[in-house]
Design a protein around this motif. Structure first.
Motif, PDB file in Angstrom:
ATOM      1  N   SER A 273     -33.153  63.308   7.264  1.00 19.14           N
ATOM      2  CA  SER A 273     -31.850  62.660   7.023  1.00 19.14           C
ATOM      3  C   SER A 273     -31.771  61.299   7.676  1.00 19.14           C
ATOM      4  O   SER A 273     -30.693  60.857   8.044  1.00 19.14           O
ATOM      5  N   SER A 275     -33.417  57.329   7.427  1.00 15.71           N
ATOM      6  CA  SER A 275     -34.383  56.348   6.900  1.00 15.71           C
ATOM      7  C   SER A 275     -35.169  55.747   8.045  1.00 15.71           C
ATOM      8  O   SER A 275     -36.323  55.369   7.881  1.00 15.71           O
ATOM      9  N   THR A 312     -26.541  55.694   0.018  1.00 19.70           N
ATOM     10  CA  THR A 312     -25.313  55.634   0.809  1.00 19.70           C
ATOM     11  C   THR A 312     -24.216  54.908   0.031  1.00 19.70           C
ATOM     12  O   THR A 312     -23.060  55.340   0.009  1.00 19.70           O
ATOM     13  N   GLY A 352     -29.792  53.713   9.832  1.00 22.57           N
ATOM     14  CA  GLY A 352     -30.520  54.749   9.110  1.00 22.57           C
ATOM     15  C   GLY A 352     -30.666  56.042   9.876  1.00 22.57           C
ATOM     16  O   GLY A 352     -31.751  56.522  10.131  1.00 22.57           O
ATOM     17  N   VAL A 356     -24.261  58.542   9.258  1.00 24.46           N
ATOM     18  CA  VAL A 356     -23.535  57.302   9.551  1.00 24.46           C
ATOM     19  C   VAL A 356     -22.843  56.727   8.310  1.00 24.46           C
ATOM     20  O   VAL A 356     -21.788  56.102   8.390  1.00 24.46           O
ATOM     21  N   GLY A 357     -23.439  57.002   7.145  1.00 22.13           N
ATOM     22  CA  GLY A 357     -22.850  56.503   5.906  1.00 22.13           C
ATOM     23  C   GLY A 357     -21.404  56.949   5.757  1.00 22.13           C
ATOM     24  O   GLY A 357     -20.541  56.202   5.278  1.00 22.13           O
ATOM     25  N   ASP A 386     -26.205  64.031   2.575  1.00 26.17           N
ATOM     26  CA  ASP A 386     -26.827  63.033   3.442  1.00 26.17           C
ATOM     27  C   ASP A 386     -28.347  63.090   3.280  1.00 26.17           C
ATOM     28  O   ASP A 386     -29.023  62.063   3.164  1.00 26.17           O
ATOM     29  N   ARG A 389     -29.197  61.634  -0.168  1.00 29.47           N
ATOM     30  CA  ARG A 389     -29.072  60.177  -0.297  1.00 29.47           C
ATOM     31  C   ARG A 389     -30.101  59.444   0.554  1.00 29.47           C
ATOM     32  O   ARG A 389     -30.546  58.346   0.202  1.00 29.47           O
ATOM     33  N   THR A 390     -30.510  60.062   1.663  1.00 31.20           N
ATOM     34  CA  THR A 390     -31.545  59.418   2.471  1.00 31.20           C
ATOM     35  C   THR A 390     -32.848  59.323   1.675  1.00 31.20           C
ATOM     36  O   THR A 390     -33.562  58.310   1.745  1.00 31.20           O
ATOM     37  N   ASN A 393     -32.428  56.416  -0.530  1.00 34.74           N
ATOM     38  CA  ASN A 393     -32.519  55.178   0.266  1.00 34.74           C
ATOM     39  C   ASN A 393     -33.973  54.775   0.493  1.00 34.74           C
ATOM     40  O   ASN A 393     -34.372  53.629   0.315  1.00 34.74           O
TER      41      ASN A 393
HETATM   42  N1  ASP Z   1     -28.689  59.170   6.666  1.00 34.95           N
HETATM   43  C1  ASP Z   1     -28.725  57.956   5.911  1.00 34.95           C
HETATM   44  C2  ASP Z   1     -30.046  57.263   6.141  1.00 34.95           C
HETATM   45  O1  ASP Z   1     -30.594  57.323   7.206  1.00 34.95           O
HETATM   46  C3  ASP Z   1     -27.591  57.048   6.212  1.00 34.95           C
HETATM   47  C4  ASP Z   1     -26.310  57.661   5.724  1.00 34.95           C
HETATM   48  O2  ASP Z   1     -25.987  57.478   4.543  1.00 34.95           O
HETATM   49  O3  ASP Z   1     -25.658  58.364   6.479  1.00 34.95           O
HETATM   50  O4  ASP Z   1     -30.566  56.617   5.277  1.00 34.95           O
END
Ligand code: ASP
Length: 420
Positions: A273, A275, A312, A352, A356-357, A386, A389-390, A393
């Motif tokens: 989770s 990046s 995100t 990342g 946090v997103g 999360d 989406r990571t 990303n």
């Molecule tokens: N967890 C995501 C990342 O590290 C960031 C987030 O969207 O919370 O890419």
């Protein structure tokens, strides 16, 4: 079995095992002793320790990896105008893909209306947290103290310092020769450390995913089913369709081959989770599997892990529409344009690391006058989202790295087509 198969097997076994254990634990079949041994000792104890150590070891290599590989990358770029072109291309592509991501997300959300029918009363008062101003954000990119930037792991500041250091070292010419060589050696040492960690990945991934699925419930999907599945759909759509099209149209590369090459990278991002924790693996994948030469990869990957968060942005777009519909607040066209702009900025500003997103979503909501409390609505299902989406990303970073490398003739097509 090769490493990729072992990583995927570890993921499947961990998820299946974790869900199974959670089911029997929830239904009370485990008993007190079973709970003590399987949950408290094995899952929350041993596996959690292994998982945390694995993440810590990945994070350990990030700062030296970015610094040394970026300095070596800059030194090997022939001229500073070329460095400018590469930076411009990379930044433009990162912004472009994020803007596409959020626009696709808003379009799907407006068609499928995930929040209609939830009908929440408007909260009477809500406390909005202060979003940093653009001015502050810009000034903060420039470090006043490189050691502090490294100690805090402030990635943008480290990138700026490394670029400047690299440019200065290059300008020394012959005189800088021995330092350049030493940097190459240190860089290779760190890369081989990364390789060792990647070899251990199946164990780390198993530990992380098993303990997550066995212990943590993902909240009641219930009313949020539409939000949840729509978001997963758009994330997959963006990952496969948008990235696939860009690779074909701009990069003239076979997208299927790309997806096959990044599958273990996606599993990595999904399990951590983060990046940023995945960055060493992203760098290794773009160089050794996709064929991006280090000159480009050492620049595009750390930057991407810090500022490029398409997944995100997608979450922020869909969540904004969901919250506006749940509270029955209409947004105007200007509001939607504001959402595109702020979600792009918010995703750049998102660190990342896990979750946090969702915190940065407050900035978007505030911008268009939506209640920040809306975040509480979706937090229960955010863990799995999360993770997904990571993965998007990180694949976005790898995709842009390929496009930039291809356009700069710094791409090894044989590596891209190889079997490994
Ligand atoms: N967890 C995501 C990342 O590290 C960031 C987030 O969207 O919370 O890419």
């Amino acid at each position: 079995m090769n490493l990729t198969s072992r990583i995927i097997l570890a993921m499947v076994l961990a998820m299946a095992g974790g869900i199974f254990l959670k089911l029997i634990n929830d239904s009370g079949y485990l008993g007190e002793l079973g709970h003590l041994i399987l949950i408290e000792f094995f899952t929350e104890g041993i596996l959690d320790v292994i998982g945390q150590i694995f993440i810590a070891s990945l994070r350990l290599v990030i700062v030296p990896l970015v610094f040394f590989s970026l300095v070596c990358g800059v030194v090997s770029i022939s001229s500073s105008s070329r460095l400018g072109t590469i930076s411009l291309k990379t930044l433009s592509l990162y912004l472009l893909t994020t803007a596409i991501a959020i626009s696709v997300a808003l379009t799907f959300a407006l068609i499928f209306k995930p929040g209609v029918g939830i009908d929440l009363a408007l909260p009477t008062a809500f406390e909005a947290s202060e979003a940093p101003s653009l001015k502050e954000v810009l000034i903060n990119i420039f470090p006043t103290n490189p050691i502090a930037a490294m100690a805090e792991g402030n990635m943008l500041q480290i990138i700026v310092f490394s670029l400047l250091f690299g440019i200065a070292l290059k300008s020394l010419g012959e005189e800088g020769g021995s330092l350049k060589n030493s940097f190459e050696v240190i860089n290779n040492v760190i890369l081989s450390l990364v390789r060792m960690l990647i070899e251990l990945a199946p164990y780390g991934i198993f530990a992380l995913l098993f303990s997550l699925f066995a212990v943590q419930g993902f909240g009641m999907i219930g009313d949020l089913a539409k939000y949840f599945f729509l978001l997963v759909f758009v994330l997959l759509f963006h990952g496969f369709v948008t990235y696939g099209s860009l690779l074909t149209l701009i990069g003239r590369l076979n997208p299927v081959q790309f997806f096959l090459k990044v599958r273990s990278l996606a599993v990595f991002a999904f399990s951590t989770s983060s990046s940023s924790a995945t960055m060493p693996v992203t760098l290794d994948t773009v160089k050794n599997k996709l064929g991006v030469k280090p000159t480009i990869g050492s620049f595009t990957v750390p930057l991407g892990a810090t500022i490029n968060m398409d997944g995100t942005a997608i979450m922020q777009g869909i969540a904004t529409v969901f919250i506006s519909q749940a509270y029955n607040i209409d947004l105007s066209l200007v509001d939607y344009l504001m959402v595109i702009l702020t979600a792009t900025l918010a995703s750049i500003g998102t660190a990342g690391v896990p979750g946090v997103g969702l915190i940065m979503l407050a900035m978007v909501l505030q911008q268009v006058g939506l209640p920040v409390e809306g975040i509480a609505l979706i937090i229960g299902v955010d863990r799995l989202l999360d993770m997904t989406r990571t993965a998007v990303n990180v694949c976005g970073d790898a995709m842009v790295s390929c496009l930039v490398a291809k356009s700069e003739d710094e791409f090894e097509i044989d590596t891209f087509h190889s079997k490994n």
